[in-house]
Design a protein around this motif. Structure first.
Motif, PDB file in Angstrom:
ATOM      1  N   THR A  30      12.428   6.958   2.304  1.00  0.00           N
ATOM      2  CA  THR A  30      13.494   6.730   3.286  1.00  0.00           C
ATOM      3  C   THR A  30      13.229   5.536   4.197  1.00  0.00           C
ATOM      4  OG1 THR A  30      13.904   9.120   3.301  1.00  0.00           O
ATOM      5  CG2 THR A  30      14.886   7.827   5.089  1.00  0.00           C
ATOM      6  N   TYR A  31      11.965   5.371   4.602  1.00  0.00           N
ATOM      7  CA  TYR A  31      11.631   4.352   5.598  1.00  0.00           C
ATOM      8  C   TYR A  31      10.709   3.255   5.073  1.00  0.00           C
ATOM      9  CZ  TYR A  31      13.485   7.842   8.880  1.00  0.00           C
ATOM     10  OH  TYR A  31      14.279   8.742   9.542  1.00  0.00           O
ATOM     11  N   GLY A  32      10.054   3.491   3.947  1.00  0.00           N
ATOM     12  CA  GLY A  32       9.196   2.464   3.370  1.00  0.00           C
ATOM     13  C   GLY A  32       7.712   2.726   3.540  1.00  0.00           C
ATOM     14  N   SER A  33       6.912   1.886   2.897  1.00  0.00           N
ATOM     15  CA  SER A  33       5.467   2.104   2.832  1.00  0.00           C
ATOM     16  C   SER A  33       4.769   1.916   4.177  1.00  0.00           C
ATOM     17  CB  SER A  33       4.844   1.181   1.787  1.00  0.00           C
ATOM     18  OG  SER A  33       5.099  -0.181   2.089  1.00  0.00           O
ATOM     19  N   GLU A  34       5.237   1.004   5.018  1.00  0.00           N
ATOM     20  CA  GLU A  34       4.581   0.801   6.309  1.00  0.00           C
ATOM     21  C   GLU A  34       4.738   2.033   7.197  1.00  0.00           C
ATOM     22  OE1 GLU A  34       5.754  -2.815   8.171  1.00  0.00           O
ATOM     23  OE2 GLU A  34       5.017  -4.091   6.543  1.00  0.00           O
ATOM     24  N   ALA A  35       5.932   2.620   7.215  1.00  0.00           N
ATOM     25  CA  ALA A  35       6.156   3.839   7.987  1.00  0.00           C
ATOM     26  C   ALA A  35       5.322   4.983   7.419  1.00  0.00           C
ATOM     27  CB  ALA A  35       7.636   4.211   7.983  1.00  0.00           C
ATOM     28  N   GLN A  36       5.218   5.041   6.093  1.00  0.00           N
ATOM     29  CA  GLN A  36       4.398   6.079   5.473  1.00  0.00           C
ATOM     30  C   GLN A  36       2.937   5.952   5.906  1.00  0.00           C
ATOM     31  OE1 GLN A  36       3.048   5.772   1.470  1.00  0.00           O
ATOM     32  NE2 GLN A  36       3.608   7.885   0.959  1.00  0.00           N
ATOM     33  N   ALA A  37       2.417   4.713   5.930  1.00  0.00           N
ATOM     34  CA  ALA A  37       1.029   4.495   6.332  1.00  0.00           C
ATOM     35  C   ALA A  37       0.810   4.912   7.787  1.00  0.00           C
ATOM     36  CB  ALA A  37       0.643   3.034   6.135  1.00  0.00           C
ATOM     37  N   ARG A  38       1.780   4.618   8.655  1.00  0.00           N
ATOM     38  CA  ARG A  38       1.653   5.029  10.059  1.00  0.00           C
ATOM     39  C   ARG A  38       1.601   6.548  10.170  1.00  0.00           C
ATOM     40  NH1 ARG A  38       5.889   1.367  10.842  1.00  0.00           N
ATOM     41  NH2 ARG A  38       7.302   3.043  11.511  1.00  0.00           N
ATOM     42  N   LEU A  39       2.466   7.217   9.427  1.00  0.00           N
ATOM     43  CA  LEU A  39       2.494   8.676   9.490  1.00  0.00           C
ATOM     44  C   LEU A  39       1.210   9.263   8.912  1.00  0.00           C
ATOM     45  CD1 LEU A  39       3.881  11.320  10.132  1.00  0.00           C
ATOM     46  CD2 LEU A  39       5.011  11.208   7.893  1.00  0.00           C
ATOM     47  N   LYS A  40       0.728   8.681   7.815  1.00  0.00           N
ATOM     48  CA  LYS A  40      -0.521   9.168   7.229  1.00  0.00           C
ATOM     49  C   LYS A  40      -1.649   9.090   8.251  1.00  0.00           C
ATOM     50  CE  LYS A  40      -3.128  10.281   3.579  1.00  0.00           C
ATOM     51  NZ  LYS A  40      -2.877  11.358   2.619  1.00  0.00           N
ATOM     52  N   GLY A  41      -1.724   7.988   8.953  1.00  0.00           N
ATOM     53  CA  GLY A  41      -2.754   7.841   9.969  1.00  0.00           C
ATOM     54  C   GLY A  41      -2.608   8.847  11.082  1.00  0.00           C
ATOM     55  N   ARG A  42      -1.367   9.081  11.489  1.00  0.00           N
ATOM     56  CA  ARG A  42      -1.123  10.042  12.568  1.00  0.00           C
ATOM     57  C   ARG A  42      -1.508  11.461  12.143  1.00  0.00           C
ATOM     58  NH1 ARG A  42      -2.111  11.437  17.062  1.00  0.00           N
ATOM     59  NH2 ARG A  42      -0.904  13.168  17.884  1.00  0.00           N
ATOM     60  N   VAL A  60       0.848  -1.190   0.000  1.00  0.00           N
ATOM     61  CA  VAL A  60       0.000   0.000   0.000  1.00  0.00           C
ATOM     62  C   VAL A  60       0.887   1.244   0.000  1.00  0.00           C
ATOM     63  CG1 VAL A  60      -1.788   1.286   1.223  1.00  0.00           C
ATOM     64  CG2 VAL A  60      -1.795  -1.225   1.271  1.00  0.00           C
ATOM     65  N   VAL A  61       0.654   2.117  -0.981  1.00  0.00           N
ATOM     66  CA  VAL A  61       1.423   3.350  -1.104  1.00  0.00           C
ATOM     67  C   VAL A  61       0.458   4.527  -1.170  1.00  0.00           C
ATOM     68  CG1 VAL A  61       3.011   4.681  -2.538  1.00  0.00           C
ATOM     69  CG2 VAL A  61       3.325   2.210  -2.291  1.00  0.00           C
ATOM     70  N   TYR A  62       0.734   5.549  -0.378  1.00  0.00           N
ATOM     71  CA  TYR A  62      -0.095   6.755  -0.397  1.00  0.00           C
ATOM     72  C   TYR A  62       0.500   7.775  -1.358  1.00  0.00           C
ATOM     73  CZ  TYR A  62      -2.913   4.958   3.336  1.00  0.00           C
ATOM     74  OH  TYR A  62      -3.782   4.172   4.064  1.00  0.00           O
ATOM     75  N   ARG A  63      -0.348   8.250  -2.270  1.00  0.00           N
ATOM     76  CA  ARG A  63       0.052   9.229  -3.273  1.00  0.00           C
ATOM     77  C   ARG A  63      -0.579  10.588  -2.942  1.00  0.00           C
ATOM     78  NH1 ARG A  63       4.378   6.716  -5.258  1.00  0.00           N
ATOM     79  NH2 ARG A  63       3.894   4.808  -6.431  1.00  0.00           N
ATOM     80  N   LEU A 101       3.327  20.701   2.212  1.00  0.00           N
ATOM     81  CA  LEU A 101       4.469  20.317   3.038  1.00  0.00           C
ATOM     82  C   LEU A 101       4.254  18.940   3.660  1.00  0.00           C
ATOM     83  CD1 LEU A 101       7.198  21.050   4.268  1.00  0.00           C
ATOM     84  CD2 LEU A 101       5.978  22.192   6.139  1.00  0.00           C
ATOM     85  N   ALA A 102       3.058  18.674   4.115  1.00  0.00           N
ATOM     86  CA  ALA A 102       2.761  17.359   4.691  1.00  0.00           C
ATOM     87  C   ALA A 102       2.888  16.262   3.635  1.00  0.00           C
ATOM     88  CB  ALA A 102       1.354  17.357   5.291  1.00  0.00           C
ATOM     89  N   HIS A 103       2.456  16.533   2.411  1.00  0.00           N
ATOM     90  CA  HIS A 103       2.609  15.553   1.336  1.00  0.00           C
ATOM     91  C   HIS A 103       4.083  15.312   1.017  1.00  0.00           C
ATOM     92  CE1 HIS A 103      -1.507  14.769   0.339  1.00  0.00           C
ATOM     93  NE2 HIS A 103      -1.782  16.039   0.165  1.00  0.00           N
ATOM     94  N   ARG A 104       4.881  16.350   1.058  1.00  0.00           N
ATOM     95  CA  ARG A 104       6.322  16.181   0.833  1.00  0.00           C
ATOM     96  C   ARG A 104       6.926  15.286   1.912  1.00  0.00           C
ATOM     97  NH1 ARG A 104       8.789  21.450   1.447  1.00  0.00           N
ATOM     98  NH2 ARG A 104      10.711  20.251   1.185  1.00  0.00           N
ATOM     99  N   LEU A 105       6.491  15.488   3.155  1.00  0.00           N
ATOM    100  CA  LEU A 105       6.997  14.655   4.243  1.00  0.00           C
ATOM    101  C   LEU A 105       6.595  13.196   4.041  1.00  0.00           C
ATOM    102  CD1 LEU A 105       8.397  14.303   6.959  1.00  0.00           C
ATOM    103  CD2 LEU A 105       6.236  14.932   8.075  1.00  0.00           C
ATOM    104  N   LEU A 106       5.372  12.957   3.629  1.00  0.00           N
ATOM    105  CA  LEU A 106       4.916  11.584   3.383  1.00  0.00           C
ATOM    106  C   LEU A 106       5.740  10.928   2.272  1.00  0.00           C
ATOM    107  CD1 LEU A 106       1.090  12.181   3.678  1.00  0.00           C
ATOM    108  CD2 LEU A 106       2.412  10.607   5.099  1.00  0.00           C
ATOM    109  N   ARG A 107       6.077  11.672   1.249  1.00  0.00           N
ATOM    110  CA  ARG A 107       6.896  11.126   0.167  1.00  0.00           C
ATOM    111  C   ARG A 107       8.316  10.838   0.673  1.00  0.00           C
ATOM    112  NH1 ARG A 107       7.864  11.378  -5.468  1.00  0.00           N
ATOM    113  NH2 ARG A 107       9.878  10.302  -5.732  1.00  0.00           N
ATOM    114  N   TYR A 108       8.846  11.732   1.487  1.00  0.00           N
ATOM    115  CA  TYR A 108      10.174  11.516   2.077  1.00  0.00           C
ATOM    116  C   TYR A 108      10.195  10.249   2.925  1.00  0.00           C
ATOM    117  CZ  TYR A 108      13.826  11.988   5.630  1.00  0.00           C
ATOM    118  OH  TYR A 108      14.865  11.739   6.499  1.00  0.00           O
TER     119      TYR A 108
END
Length: 244
Positions: free
Chosen positions: A107-119, A36-39, A96-103
C-alpha cells in the motif's frame, strides 16, 4: 540492486542485522539504487496466539542459562545503540505483524515498510509491545506516519493471510532456515547479522558480480547469540529453525 531480507520480529539477531545492514547501506555510494524489501519468516509458526512473558518462555526451554543468553544479546545490542529489555519482552505469534508489513509494502511502499519493521523491532524488544495485539500494531503504524483507520480496518480482517503463508513457504523452498537472511538480486545470500563493513563489501561485490555475471560466495561470520522464540535457537549471528 534489490535486497530481500527474510526475518522475524521475534528474532533478536534480525534487529541487530537490520541496524548493521542500514549502516552499510548509508555508506554505500549507490544507496539510492538499492531497493530493500522485508520478507516474512516465522521461527515458531506454531506459537500460541497469546502474550507470554519472554523470561518465562525462555527459561522453560533453556533453564538458568537463558539469563546469560539474554545478557549476551543485550550487550551486543548496546554496542549498536539498541535497547533489549528482556524483562519486559512479550512473546506472541508473529503472523499478524508479518501480514501488516506485507500490507504496508503493497500500500505504501518499501520505505514505509522498512520504517514499520524498525518500529516493531524496537517496540517488541525494548518497550514491551505485544506484536499480536491489533491496537498496538496500529499504534506502531501511526508512529511511522501511516493512517490509523485503513491500518485498523486491515488488521480487523483476514486479508493477505494466505499470501504471507505462501511467502514463508517460498522462503523455505529457497533454502532459508535461519534469519536474518539477506538475498541480493535473487541470487546471493548472506546469513546472519553481519558487521556493517561486511555488508558494505557484499554490496560492492554483488555490484561487480552482477556486471561480470560471476557467482558470489555467501558470507557467514561467527558471533554471539541467544535462544529465540519457540523451537528456534539463536546461535552465532542468526536464529535457526530446527529441521524436522
Amino acid at each position: 540492486m534489490k535486497v530481500e531480507i527474510y526475518s522475524d520480529i521475534a528474532c533478536p539477531w534480525c534487529y541487530v542485522g537490520k541496524t548493521r545492514f542500514e549502516q552499510a547501506l548509508a555508506a554505500y555510494p549507490q544507496a539510492d539504487q538499492v531497493e530493500v524489501v522485508y520478507r516474512p519468516f516465522q521461527l515458531d509458526p506454531g506459537a500460541p496466539e497469546e502474550p507470554l512473558p519472554h523470561r518465562e518462555v525462555l527459561a522453560a526451554k533453556y533453564g538458568p542459562q537463558s539469563v546469560q543468553m539474554d545478557a549476551r544479546i543485550t550487550e551486543l545490542g548496546a554496542a549498536e545503540n539498541l535497547v533489549f529489555d528482556f524483562d519486559t519482552v512479550v512473546e506472541n505469534n508473529s503472523l499478524l505483524a508479518h501480514r501488516l508489513l506485507r500490507y504496508v509494502l503493497d500500500t505504501y511502499g518499501s520505505e514505509a515498510q522498512a520504517r514499520l519493521k524498525g518500529r516493531l523491532l524496537a517496540a517488541h524488544f525494548g518497550e514491551g509491545m505485544d506484536i499480536g495485539d491489533r491496537a498496538q500494531l496500529a499504534d506502531a503504524a501511526v508512529a511511522v506516519g501511516l493512517d490509523r483507520d485503513p491500518v485498523t480496518e486491515f488488521l480487523n480482517g483476514d486479508d493477505l493471510h494466505d499470501e504471507v503463508l505462501d511467502e514463508i513457504e517460498v522462503a523455505r523452498a529457497r533454502g532459508v532456515t535461519a534469519v536474518p537472511t539477506f538475498v541480493f538480486e535473487g541470487q546471493w545470500a548472506v546469513q546472519g547479522g553481519q558487521e556493517a563493513d561486511t555488508f558494505l563489501r557484499v554490496f560492492e561485490q554483488v555490484a561487480r558480480e552482477t556486471a561480470g555475471a560471476a557467482p558470489a560466495a555467501a558470507s557467514q561470520d561467527d558471533g554471539a547469540g541467544q535462544a529465540g522464540q519457540g523451537g528456534a535457537a539463536c546461535e552465532g549471528d542468526a536464529c535457526e529453525v530446527p529441521r524436522d
